[in-house]
Design a protein around this motif. Structure first.
Motif, PDB file in Angstrom:
ATOM      1  N   ARG A 381      57.809  45.229  36.193  1.00 24.85           N
ATOM      2  CA  ARG A 381      57.004  44.218  36.867  1.00 24.85           C
ATOM      3  C   ARG A 381      57.676  43.757  38.155  1.00 24.85           C
ATOM      4  N   SER A 382      58.962  43.450  38.094  1.00 26.60           N
ATOM      5  CA  SER A 382      59.690  43.087  39.310  1.00 26.60           C
ATOM      6  C   SER A 382      61.179  43.073  39.017  1.00 26.60           C
ATOM      7  N   LEU A 383      61.858  44.106  39.466  1.00 25.30           N
ATOM      8  CA  LEU A 383      63.288  44.238  39.187  1.00 25.30           C
ATOM      9  C   LEU A 383      64.086  43.102  39.813  1.00 25.30           C
ATOM     10  N   ASN A 384      63.788  42.769  41.059  1.00 25.04           N
ATOM     11  CA  ASN A 384      64.608  41.793  41.782  1.00 25.04           C
ATOM     12  C   ASN A 384      64.301  40.350  41.416  1.00 25.04           C
ATOM     13  N   ILE A 385      63.247  40.113  40.644  1.00 29.05           N
ATOM     14  CA  ILE A 385      62.907  38.736  40.257  1.00 29.05           C
ATOM     15  C   ILE A 385      63.312  38.452  38.816  1.00 29.05           C
ATOM     16  N   ILE A 386      62.992  39.370  37.895  1.00 33.34           N
ATOM     17  CA  ILE A 386      63.260  39.097  36.478  1.00 33.34           C
ATOM     18  C   ILE A 386      64.228  40.097  35.865  1.00 33.34           C
ATOM     19  N   GLY A 387      64.660  41.114  36.605  1.00 37.39           N
ATOM     20  CA  GLY A 387      65.639  42.053  36.087  1.00 37.39           C
ATOM     21  C   GLY A 387      65.030  43.141  35.225  1.00 37.39           C
ATOM     22  N   ILE A 388      65.857  44.132  34.896  1.00 37.92           N
ATOM     23  CA  ILE A 388      65.382  45.292  34.144  1.00 37.92           C
ATOM     24  C   ILE A 388      65.170  44.965  32.663  1.00 37.92           C
ATOM     25  N   GLY A 389      65.992  44.082  32.105  1.00 34.62           N
ATOM     26  CA  GLY A 389      65.918  43.782  30.680  1.00 34.62           C
ATOM     27  C   GLY A 389      64.620  43.134  30.257  1.00 34.62           C
ATOM     28  N   ALA A 390      63.932  42.457  31.165  1.00 40.55           N
ATOM     29  CA  ALA A 390      62.679  41.790  30.817  1.00 40.55           C
ATOM     30  C   ALA A 390      61.573  42.780  30.489  1.00 40.55           C
ATOM     31  N   ASP A 391      61.740  44.045  30.878  1.00 41.47           N
ATOM     32  CA  ASP A 391      60.726  45.057  30.605  1.00 41.47           C
ATOM     33  C   ASP A 391      61.171  46.026  29.522  1.00 41.47           C
ATOM     34  N   TYR A 392      62.083  45.598  28.662  1.00 39.49           N
ATOM     35  CA  TYR A 392      62.470  46.393  27.494  1.00 39.49           C
ATOM     36  C   TYR A 392      61.338  46.335  26.476  1.00 39.49           C
ATOM     37  N   VAL A 462      51.677  42.888  37.409  1.00 40.72           N
ATOM     38  CA  VAL A 462      51.190  41.866  36.489  1.00 40.72           C
ATOM     39  C   VAL A 462      50.467  42.529  35.325  1.00 40.72           C
ATOM     40  N   ASN A 463      50.760  42.089  34.092  1.00 40.48           N
ATOM     41  CA  ASN A 463      50.087  42.581  32.884  1.00 40.48           C
ATOM     42  C   ASN A 463      49.433  41.425  32.142  1.00 40.48           C
ATOM     43  N   ALA A 464      48.490  41.765  31.266  1.00 44.93           N
ATOM     44  CA  ALA A 464      47.856  40.748  30.428  1.00 44.93           C
ATOM     45  C   ALA A 464      48.827  40.283  29.333  1.00 44.93           C
ATOM     46  N   ILE A 465      48.539  39.116  28.770  1.00 46.73           N
ATOM     47  CA  ILE A 465      49.355  38.529  27.708  1.00 46.73           C
ATOM     48  C   ILE A 465      48.604  38.668  26.382  1.00 46.73           C
ATOM     49  N   LEU A 536      57.961  34.301  35.293  1.00 49.21           N
ATOM     50  CA  LEU A 536      57.412  34.962  34.115  1.00 49.21           C
ATOM     51  C   LEU A 536      55.997  34.489  33.794  1.00 49.21           C
ATOM     52  N   ALA A 537      55.691  33.244  34.083  1.00 51.87           N
ATOM     53  CA  ALA A 537      54.353  32.726  33.795  1.00 51.87           C
ATOM     54  C   ALA A 537      53.282  33.449  34.600  1.00 51.87           C
ATOM     55  N   TYR A 538      53.660  34.021  35.749  1.00 51.87           N
ATOM     56  CA  TYR A 538      52.706  34.732  36.607  1.00 51.87           C
ATOM     57  C   TYR A 538      52.636  36.232  36.291  1.00 51.87           C
ATOM     58  N   LEU A 539      53.604  36.757  35.539  1.00 54.44           N
ATOM     59  CA  LEU A 539      53.738  38.207  35.402  1.00 54.44           C
ATOM     60  C   LEU A 539      53.178  38.763  34.109  1.00 54.44           C
ATOM     61  N   GLY A 540      52.976  37.932  33.088  1.00 61.71           N
ATOM     62  CA  GLY A 540      52.425  38.423  31.842  1.00 61.71           C
ATOM     63  C   GLY A 540      53.447  39.136  30.972  1.00 61.71           C
ATOM     64  N   SER A 541      52.956  39.974  30.059  1.00 61.26           N
ATOM     65  CA  SER A 541      53.799  40.629  29.057  1.00 61.26           C
ATOM     66  C   SER A 541      54.424  41.908  29.606  1.00 61.26           C
TER      67      SER A 541
END
Length: 624
Positions: A381-392, A462-465, A536-541
């Motif tokens: 979703r965004s490497l430089n904002i939330i990092g790689i681990g958030a998309d595990y 951005v993904n759905a929740i 994270l509130a704007y990016l979804g799951s």
């Protein structure tokens, strides 16, 4: 073993040039989506043009390995196996040194990151256009010539130990297991991140119109259909670059590897039948991933991609390197793990019958979307904002359950068989028949669910929740997505999942400040931004919120062998694919959360030219 791999690639993005008419100049000034591209074309108002040079990268790389192993029979019941392997994989090398590499040397910070632009020393006499060196200097990227023709440092410490054992617990039961490290070498990531695509060896010259000013007065890019690229070519295409993309990677390669382990129990049910049950697992580290280190470090209002400054440069102040576009970058930060329970029952050939049935219950997770892409993989979703681990999350190829069965049976009639084993005409009619059957069933792979009618911020995917059970029908539309209809049935081709089980993340509410950029002649306003955990509130799951359709498939073959002369024979065979004509659905074409979310419009693809419906195939084979 020593392996040398050579490959050449020529892949210009726009070798013949492109013109873009986007409807910006024939619409109502300041109002989006009121113009028409064809009208811009007829009035000769061009928004963008681009052209590439034609260049071929001639690459080579080496794989070198050595290993040793030994078996030790520690006792009559216990045998040990141990060894070690060494692997050395070089990065690819352009044989004529026509390559460069962008190396990021500091953490991502808006407009303040630093980097190195490495070029082989043999190209020290190359003349870089002033326009390009000016952009490098503006973004704190230093040019450096190096003796290392690879431009990055390969890893030379790839020692991989392995150990295994087999223990005979009883005359019918054996326990065996093992552990090992396995280096994967360097995966092919396609040509896009290839260092040979870097400026000035391969380049794209872009000619974009400046940003509209605060009053909505939009200028075209100054090109006309009559002159085309003539003036730009005369001025030198190398001098016409706007937010160029750079290719790069980590300064020191970290070779991907996996630690694999298993423990299995085998039991002999009879002289011809064996059952086994085991645990098989693996963890993977330093997987190659494909991030964009020049992605925005903050979310901005929808549509914001920077501005044009007084020097005519395209600038995005929210990027670490504002004067450049997205980077094609090879990183080694990915990780994954796989765990499974695997069982099988095997009967070796006796009395004309053999079969093998297997069952696997497994789960694979990772945070490394494959560089060349995977079906329905939403990526980072965004490497430089939330990092790689958030998309595990679930690997895009993850299959939770799979059952297979295959069997071969020789009918007991004819010469060499148990019954009616004489020769002559009777043998030609009833002898030499056999058949085989293959059955397989599995669950589906993960799919990523998108949003619906959402104005999302710029700077991230951005993904759905997921807020409910997508495999349950009915319900009511949620407040973030109020206009959809909840299906009365799910797991159908109309709605594989219930879109009402998902919600949109937070919509763009950022807006702009009252201040403007000092170097913007059009008075571009400065956007409000969001960073860190608040984004994270704007990016979804993360990707892969649910699983798509699995499939069940049965194939069958019938064989008849006709003896001809001595050991020679003619074999007739008939193959039936999808014997029971069971439909196999592809993943949904609509993976959003509209009323049509989960709609399936095509069949699953098994391999090239394989139909989904029942299919017959006949063949003759002569053996001599």
């Amino acid at each position: 073993p020593d392996q040398r791999i050579r490959f050449s690639t020529s892949q210009p993005n726009q070798p013949r040039g492109t013109y873009n008419f986007n409807g910006q100049y024939t619409g109502r000034q300041g109002t989006a989506n009121t113009g028409y591209g064809l009208a811009d074309f007829l009035t000769n108002n061009m928004n963008n043009a681009a052209i590439s040079n034609v260049f071929t990268s001639d690459d080579v790389r080496y794989n070198r390995s050595a290993y040793m192993q030994d078996d030790w029979k520690a006792s009559q019941r216990l045998t040990l196996n141990y060894g070690i392997r060494y692997d050395y994989s070089t990065p690819y090398l352009e044989r004529h040194d026509n390559q460069a590499a962008m190396i990021v040397t500091s953490p991502p910070t808006a407009g303040k990151s630093t980097g190195l632009y490495l070029i082989p020393k043999s190209k020290q006499g190359i003349v870089l256009p002033v326009a390009f060196t000016r952009l490098l200097a503006a973004d704190n990227i230093a040019i450096q010539f190096t003796d290392n023709r690879y431009l990055v440092e390969p890893q030379k410490t790839n020692f991989a130990p392995r150990v295994g054992f087999a223990y005979k617990a009883t005359d019918k039961a054996v326990i065996h297991g093992g552990y090992g490290i396995f280096f994967g070498g360097l995966e092919s990531t396609g040509y896009y991140p290839n260092f040979g695509e870097n400026f000035p060896f391969e380049f794209d010259s872009g000619f974009a119109a400046p940003s509209c000013n605060a009053g909505g007065n939009c200028q075209n890019n100054g090109f006309t259909l009559e002159t085309g690229f003539t003036n730009a070519i005369n001025a030198g295409l190398l001098n016409s670059i706007q937010q160029p993309s750079l290719r790069g990677g980590e300064a020191k390669v970290r070779t991907p590897y996996s630690e694999q382990y298993n423990l299995t129990v085998e039991y002999g049910i009879s002289n011809t039948m064996v059952a086994s049950l085991g645990y098989v697992g693996a963890v993977s580290r330093h997987l190659q991933s494909f991030p964009n280190p020049n992605g925005a470090v903050a979310l901005a209002p929808n549509g914001f991609s920077g501005y044009t400054n007084t020097a005519g440069d395209k600038v995005n102040p929210l990027q670490p390197f504002p004067h450049f576009g997205g980077f094609s970058y090879t990183a080694y930060d990915g990780s994954g793990n796989y765990n499974s329970l695997q069982g099988n029952l095997e009967k070796r050939l006796s009395n004309g019958l053999s079969f093998l049935t297997t069952y696997t219950w497994a789960h694979s997770l990772d945070d490394a979307p494959t560089p060349l892409g995977s079906t329905n993989d939403g990526g980072y979703r965004s490497l430089n904002i939330i990092g790689i681990g958030a998309d595990y999350g679930n690997s895009p190829f993850d299959v939770r359950q799979r059952l297979t069965f295959n069997a071969n049976y020789e009918l007991p009639f004819g010469r060499g068989r148990k019954y009616m084993n004489g020769g002559g005409l009777l043998n030609y009619i009833i002898g030499g028949w056999s058949d085989s059957v293959v059955f397989r069933a599995q669950t589906g792979q993960p799919i990523t669910i998108g949003t619906n009618s959402l104005t999302s911020p710029s700077g991230a995917g951005v993904n759905a929740i997921r807020i409910g059970d997508p495999n349950k029908s009915g319900g009511s539309a949620n407040a973030t997505n109020p206009s959809i209809t909840c299906p009365t049935n799910v797991r159908t081709v109309q709605n594989w999942y219930n879109p009402c089980a998902f919600a949109n993340p937070k919509a763009d509410d950022l807006g702009f400040t009252n201040a403007t950029y000092a170097d913007s002649p059009s008075g571009q306003k400065i956007p409000n931004t969001v960073t860190g955990a608040a984004a994270l509130a704007y990016l979804g799951s993360p990707r892969g919120q649910i699983y798509g359709p699995g499939y069940v498939r049965t194939d069958m073959s019938l064989f008849k062998s006709f003896p001809t002369f001595r050991e020679q024979s003619l074999q007739f065979r008939a193959d039936v694919f999808n014997l029971l004509n069971t439909p196999a659905y592809g993943n949904p074409s609509n993976t959003g959360i509209s009323s049509n979310g989960g709609q399936i419009t095509y069949a699953r693809t098994f391999q090239r030219n394989t139909p989904d419906s029942r299919c017959f195939q006949f063949a003759l084979k002569y053996t001599f």
